[in-house]
Design an enzyme around this catalytic site. Structure first.
Site, PDB file in Angstrom:
ATOM      1  N   HIS A 307      52.592  78.573  40.595  1.00 35.20           N
ATOM      2  CA  HIS A 307      51.305  78.216  40.702  1.00 35.20           C
ATOM      3  C   HIS A 307      50.251  77.986  39.336  1.00 35.20           C
ATOM      4  CE1 HIS A 307      47.037  78.390  41.935  1.00 35.20           C
ATOM      5  NE2 HIS A 307      47.691  78.224  42.982  1.00 35.20           N
ATOM      6  N   ASP A 364      51.699  78.299  50.555  1.00 36.27           N
ATOM      7  CA  ASP A 364      52.252  77.129  51.373  1.00 36.27           C
ATOM      8  C   ASP A 364      53.800  77.465  51.540  1.00 36.27           C
ATOM      9  OD1 ASP A 364      50.089  75.113  51.206  1.00 36.27           O
ATOM     10  OD2 ASP A 364      50.894  74.702  49.155  1.00 36.27           O
TER      11      ASP A 364
HETATM   12  N1  CMC Z   1      60.615  75.155  41.093  1.00 34.50           N
HETATM   13  C1  CMC Z   1      61.560  75.214  39.845  1.00 34.50           C
HETATM   14  N2  CMC Z   1      60.890  75.564  38.742  1.00 34.50           N
HETATM   15  C2  CMC Z   1      59.466  75.485  38.613  1.00 34.50           C
HETATM   16  C3  CMC Z   1      58.598  75.457  39.770  1.00 34.50           C
HETATM   17  C4  CMC Z   1      59.162  75.264  40.751  1.00 34.50           C
HETATM   18  N3  CMC Z   1      58.353  75.146  42.108  1.00 34.50           N
HETATM   19  N4  CMC Z   1      57.427  75.551  39.615  1.00 34.50           N
HETATM   20  C5  CMC Z   1      57.415  75.489  38.143  1.00 34.50           C
HETATM   21  N5  CMC Z   1      58.466  75.450  37.579  1.00 34.50           N
HETATM   22  C6  CMC Z   1      59.146  75.629  36.251  1.00 34.50           C
HETATM   23  C7  CMC Z   1      58.863  74.203  35.462  1.00 34.50           C
HETATM   24  O1  CMC Z   1      59.930  73.413  35.672  1.00 34.50           O
HETATM   25  C8  CMC Z   1      58.615  74.911  33.965  1.00 34.50           C
HETATM   26  O2  CMC Z   1      59.667  75.233  33.499  1.00 34.50           O
HETATM   27  P1  CMC Z   1      59.924  75.034  31.872  1.00 34.50           P
HETATM   28  O3  CMC Z   1      58.798  76.123  31.428  1.00 34.50           O
HETATM   29  O4  CMC Z   1      61.331  75.270  31.596  1.00 34.50           O
HETATM   30  O5  CMC Z   1      59.617  73.698  31.491  1.00 34.50           O
HETATM   31  C9  CMC Z   1      57.802  76.286  34.386  1.00 34.50           C
HETATM   32  O6  CMC Z   1      58.226  76.574  35.536  1.00 34.50           O
HETATM   33  C10 CMC Z   1      56.165  76.152  34.363  1.00 34.50           C
HETATM   34  O7  CMC Z   1      55.729  75.142  35.277  1.00 34.50           O
HETATM   35  P2  CMC Z   1      54.805  73.981  35.045  1.00 34.50           P
HETATM   36  O8  CMC Z   1      55.364  72.641  35.660  1.00 34.50           O
HETATM   37  O9  CMC Z   1      54.373  74.091  33.659  1.00 34.50           O
HETATM   38  O10 CMC Z   1      53.514  74.800  35.802  1.00 34.50           O
HETATM   39  P3  CMC Z   1      52.198  73.797  36.542  1.00 34.50           P
HETATM   40  O11 CMC Z   1      51.137  74.798  36.180  1.00 34.50           O
HETATM   41  O12 CMC Z   1      52.037  72.700  35.675  1.00 34.50           O
HETATM   42  O13 CMC Z   1      52.465  73.530  37.958  1.00 34.50           O
HETATM   43  C11 CMC Z   1      52.523  73.598  40.426  1.00 34.50           C
HETATM   44  C12 CMC Z   1      52.275  74.396  39.004  1.00 34.50           C
HETATM   45  C13 CMC Z   1      51.982  74.599  41.558  1.00 34.50           C
HETATM   46  C14 CMC Z   1      52.281  72.241  40.437  1.00 34.50           C
HETATM   47  C15 CMC Z   1      54.120  73.810  40.186  1.00 34.50           C
HETATM   48  O14 CMC Z   1      54.686  75.353  40.175  1.00 34.50           O
HETATM   49  C16 CMC Z   1      54.890  73.346  41.358  1.00 34.50           C
HETATM   50  O15 CMC Z   1      55.182  71.988  41.231  1.00 34.50           O
HETATM   51  N6  CMC Z   1      55.380  73.863  42.607  1.00 34.50           N
HETATM   52  C17 CMC Z   1      55.736  73.457  43.662  1.00 34.50           C
HETATM   53  C18 CMC Z   1      54.844  72.856  44.321  1.00 34.50           C
HETATM   54  C19 CMC Z   1      54.075  73.757  45.143  1.00 34.50           C
HETATM   55  O16 CMC Z   1      54.342  74.653  45.918  1.00 34.50           O
HETATM   56  N7  CMC Z   1      52.563  73.610  45.048  1.00 34.50           N
HETATM   57  C20 CMC Z   1      51.573  74.550  45.881  1.00 34.50           C
HETATM   58  C21 CMC Z   1      50.859  75.111  44.798  1.00 34.50           C
HETATM   59  S1  CMC Z   1      49.696  76.453  45.629  1.00 34.50           S
HETATM   60  C22 CMC Z   1      48.749  75.433  47.039  1.00 34.50           C
HETATM   61  C23 CMC Z   1      47.779  74.891  46.348  1.00 34.50           C
HETATM   62  O17 CMC Z   1      46.823  75.532  45.767  1.00 34.50           O
HETATM   63  O18 CMC Z   1      47.700  73.520  46.161  1.00 34.50           O
END
Ligand code: CMC
Length: 429
Positions: A307, A364
């Site tokens: 998140h 989710d």
């Molecule tokens: N699986 C594997 N690695 C992950 C995941 C994941 N679900 N989420 C983040 N990471 C890794 C990411 O690759 C990065 O690694 P590194 O530092 O080595 O590059 C690190 O963790 C930080 O992630 P980020 O992409 O910078 O995080 P963000 O804040 O931009 O994205 C997110 C947040 C929710 C979009 C992301 O965690 C994600 O895509 N999760 C899966 C989709 C999901 O479940 N979304 C629902 C969110 S909750 C409901 C809502 O409010 O929408």
């Protein structure tokens, strides 16, 4: 003493006030930065940007705290219900008995949609994405109430109470119509005597001579699901609603845009993506460990994990997980996907990759179990999220509309394209 922040660019220093929120969150107020310095801030994805001041929802992602209008999500989940929480989120206070009755009545008596909208729905191909249909239908709904969707801010605010109740009521009817249309079944008209979630299940699953019966407490679980999704601060869809509202657009148009933002798999679409991921893991015979490795190698993403704000357990995920478990036991459901989900959760919570990055299950991850148990098809899951998020979108639209200092949202950019180039005629390219 008021805190200040100093920014030094080359040999010139500039001072900016530090804003402090109710819960002691700090921000540097850079509203005059460009005027003072000719520079802008760069923050792609807005991870460090406060786009507004808001009184609606507080999240402390490090501590796993979520409060709507000052009430903790745990307490609301225990004592409140969707419609009461919706009122709280929109108007800022828990309703009195009279206020709640009036709000409920307005919602109950406006559950029908104009029959011409039924014809509109028939125009979509049968396999259309329910989110595309919902977004279109909500915008179209505004055309039936031009007095409420005038794009004249003063007038839209005068009709706000009705528009808010209409949208909370009719989004549920439209969602059920989308399902019935997709499955080739006649629409079931709403029943005023049923509460919000019960009426939804009725419109989804009753048959002309056989009313839907809930023997497993699904109505309450669904009400809780809606409530847990009711508002969540400046997420992608809510920011979209605010962005559209900032141009002076009406509530219906702003919310229709919010539905589109919610649709994406990184946001509300994640609840659908979680089940698709679990199905895929099951299909390949993996117990989850191979998938975890792929997620660590960047070949896959563990949907329902991580998140932007929570760097701790999402408090909603804890509640949803508990309720999902109860439903599964009560209904005697044997779902191999649930076992895979539990394996994945345990593996991730004990794996350095996820621990270091503070990736925990989000709302989710387990919500699909409740929706599946209720018989909601997977491609309708994000529509369910949209029904729940309606009060939050409405409250955020209202906050913008009532703020006389609100300005159109218009970020800037760092241009990385070509310098000025002379036009080349087509025969010389
Ligand atoms: N699986 C594997 N690695 C992950 C995941 C994941 N679900 N989420 C983040 N990471 C890794 C990411 O690759 C990065 O690694 P590194 O530092 O080595 O590059 C690190 O963790 C930080 O992630 P980020 O992409 O910078 O995080 P963000 O804040 O931009 O994205 C997110 C947040 C929710 C979009 C992301 O965690 C994600 O895509 N999760 C899966 C989709 C999901 O479940 N979304 C629902 C969110 S909750 C409901 C809502 O409010 O929408």
């Amino acid at each position: 003493m008021d805190k200040k922040a100093t920014i030094t660019i080359e040999d010139q220093s500039y001072e900016y006030p530090v804003m402090v929120g109710t819960e002691n969150e700090h921000a540097i107020d850079l509203r005059s930065l460009r005027k003072d310095t000719g520079h802008i801030t760069f923050d792609e994805g807005y991870g460090n940007t406060g786009s507004c001041e808001s009184e609606i929802t507080f999240i402390d992602g490090e501590k796993g705290i979520l409060r709507n209008r000052g009430y903790s999500i745990e307490e609301l989940a225990e004592h409140s219900f969707f419609i009461e929480t919706a009122y709280l989120i929109i108007y800022g206070e828990l309703p009195t008995n009279d206020e709640l009755s009036a709000f409920r009545l307005n919602i109950a008596h406006n559950a029908n949609v104009h029959t011409r909208l039924e014809n509109f729905m028939l125009g979509f191909p049968r396999r259309s994405s329910p989110m595309a249909v919902l977004s279109s239908m909500l915008n179209a709904l505004g055309t039936y109430y031009p007095q409420m969707a005038s794009n004249n801010r003063q007038q839209d605010l005068e009709y706000f109470d009705d528009a808010a109740a209409f949208l909370i009521s009719k989004v549920r009817t439209l969602a059920a119509m989308i399902y019935r249309n997709q499955t080739g079944q006649p629409y079931i008209y709403p029943r005023n005597d049923l509460h919000y979630a019960g009426n939804f299940l009725h419109m989804m699953f009753s048959e002309p001579y056989h009313d839907y019966e809930d023997r497993s407490g699904l109505t309450n679980a669904l009400d809780l699901f809606f409530m847990l999704h009711a508002d969540h601060e400046q997420n992608c869809s809510t920011s979209t609603v605010r962005m559209v509202a900032s141009s002076g657009a009406n509530l219906f148009a702003s919310i229709s845009a919010g539905v589109c933002a919610l649709w994406g798999p990184l946001h509300g679409g994640a609840n659908t993506a979680v089940v698709r991921m679990l199905e895929e893991i099951y299909r390949t015979g993996d117990d989850g460990s191979k998938f975890i490795e792929n997620a660590k190698n960047g070949k896959a993403k563990l949907m329902g994990f991580g998140h932007r704000v929570y760097k701790n357990y999402d408090p909603r995920a804890k509640i949803v997980g508990r309720v999902a478990e109860g439903i599964v036991q009560k209904m005697g459901i044997k779902d191999p996907l649930l076992d895979i989900a539990k394996n994945l959760e345990q593996a991730a919570l004990n794996d350095d990759y996820f621990v270091e990055r503070k990736l925990y299950p989000n709302v989710d991850f387990y919500s699909g179990i409740i929706l599946k148990a209720a018989g909601i098809p997977v491609d309708m899951f994000t529509v369910m999220f949209a029904i729940g998020r309606m009060p939050g979108w409405i409250a955020n639209w209202r906050e913008i509309a009532l703020n006389p200092a609100s300005r159109i949202h218009r970020p800037r950019q760092i241009y990385t394209g070509s310098h000025l180039r002379p036009y080349v005629p087509i025969d010389q390219r």
